[in-house]
Design a protein around this motif. Structure first.
Motif: not given
Length: 402
Positions: A93-99, A136-142, A248-249, A332-336
């Motif tokens: 999970v990317a939290l901002d544009d840098v990630e 803001v986005a994520a990489l998904h590995s199913p 996290p990224v 909590r940063a990505y599971v608020p």
């Protein structure tokens, strides 16, 4: 003449190596030494159970090649033995544009490694997969899955014993004396000392791998530093906060992946791990202290070089270890919706991290050969995922040195 082969270490790697030897040489006389009274007592039995797909690893590295090979072998073995493996999938999970920008590099590596179905998804699709996760986005590995590696180890051990090997529990190897013709192994057990002779030996010693290597006359480097990884567990009524693995990224400035949320095959959901220097090689709590182990760390130049590079991270990890609020805040940063009262203390493991003399982390698997002794000097994650492929590689290495 029958080959006499010893394997040191009763984690998943040692047991997998013993099984692979017997697959290739059914007439071999194989003995496995394990210092604990049970198999999978340390790293194998104290991890989150993730079967890694191969997202992060440098294409062409042993990690990348053996991880992808290992995933297929592990899936086949679990299918044959009826061992439960759940393809729950994973999101970074990317939290901002840098990630978000870092995801592109991870995607390239994953695709180069042949990870199936991996792709970058937006915030809306992330919410569909994980309704309680925000980014803001994520990489998904199913295809990323979970399994109980201790259960896998027991099934491998059953094969080993059925094929005629001896598994000696409670036998701590304290001496390895190699000559041109044989290796003499000295082990200590509750009944006293035992000495046995072998044609060759494979050492998969995990947290003790550098010490065992020195017994065999190998170089002291790379040294093992024990980093404890602590977990919290979600209370049962809060396990629905995630459907799969939520990570996290990775930040390239830091040596470890960071706190993530990990369902397990038994239904438990872990949050962690952090990474704090353990006060003993097998120090699973702050209360487990070995003055001898601490003194050994203090005498190691590689540790101080590592510490100078990462001291800020070390302080942050220690604060998280001592404060539930700080620890949970990372997730909590990505599971608020995650609250401090949603968790209870969970398991802890100790990672055997090898350091080179310059203080750098040894990133890839590392194997060395000393006469008739094959030594697995570094086997961090994804070693359990890769275990059957690592066994193939080690036995091929051993055979090539005949």
């Amino acid at each position: 003449m029958t080959d006499r082969v010893a394997v040191v270490g009763g984690g998943i790697l040692g047991v997998a190596v013993a099984r692979e030897i017997l697959k290739r040489r059914p007439d071999a006389d194989v003995t496995l030494f394990e210092k604990e009274e049970r198999l999978a007592a340390h790293q194998t039995g104290r991890n989150s159970g993730v079967v890694h797909a191969g997202l992060y690893y440098e294409p062409g590295s042993l990690k990348a090649v053996l991880c992808r090979r290992g995933v297929g072998l592990l899936e086949d073995f679990c299918d044959q033995r009826g061992i439960r493996q759940i393809a729950c999938g994973k999101v970074l999970v990317a939290l901002d544009d840098v990630e978000r920008a870092r995801l592109d590099g991870i995607l390239e590596r994953a695709q180069a490694n042949g990870v199936p179905g991996v792709r970058i998804i937006g915030a809306e699709e992330l919410r569909e997969l994980e309704p309680h996760v925000r980014g803001v986005a994520a990489l998904h590995s199913p295809s990323t899955s979970i399994v109980n590696f201790a259960e896998v180890t027991q099934a491998l051990a059953a094969d080993v014993v059925a094929d005629g090997a001896k598994i000696l529990l409670g036998y701590k190897v304290v001496g390895l004396r190699a000559s041109a013709n044989e290796v003499v192994v000295t082990a200590r057990s509750p009944s006293g000392f035992t000495e046995a002779r072998f044609d060759r030996i494979v050492v998969c010693g995990g947290l003790q791998s550098d010490r065992l290597a020195e017994l065999a006359g190998d170089d002291p480097d790379p040294v093992i530093m024990p980093f404890r990884g602590e977990y919290y567990a979600l209370k049962p009524e809060r396990r629905s906060l995630v459907n799969g693995l939520v990570y996290p990224v990775p930040d390239p400035r830091y040596p470890f992946l960071g706190v993530h949320v990990t369902p397990r095959v038994d239904g438990e959901v872990l949050i962690g791990p952090n990474a704090v220097l353990a006060l003993a090689r097998e120090g699973y709590t702050w209360g487990k202290v070995s003055i001898a182990d601490i003194a050994e760390v203090a005498r190691t130049p590689a540790f101080w070089r590592f510490a100078r590079r990462h001291w800020r991270t070390g302080i942050s990890e220690m604060r998280g270890s001592l404060s539930r609020r700080r620890f949970i805040a990372a997730a909590r940063a990505y599971v608020p919706e995650l609250g401090d009262d949603d968790v209870v203390p969970g398991v802890a493991g100790v990672r055997a991290q090898a350091l080179d003399p310059d203080g750098g982390l040894v990133d890839d698997f590392r194997i060395s050969i000393r006469e008739r002794v094959v030594l697995l000097r570094n086997a961090p994650s994804p070693a359990a995922t890769s275990s059957l492929a690592i066994a193939e590689h080690i036995v091929s290495t051993m055979e090539s040195g005949r």
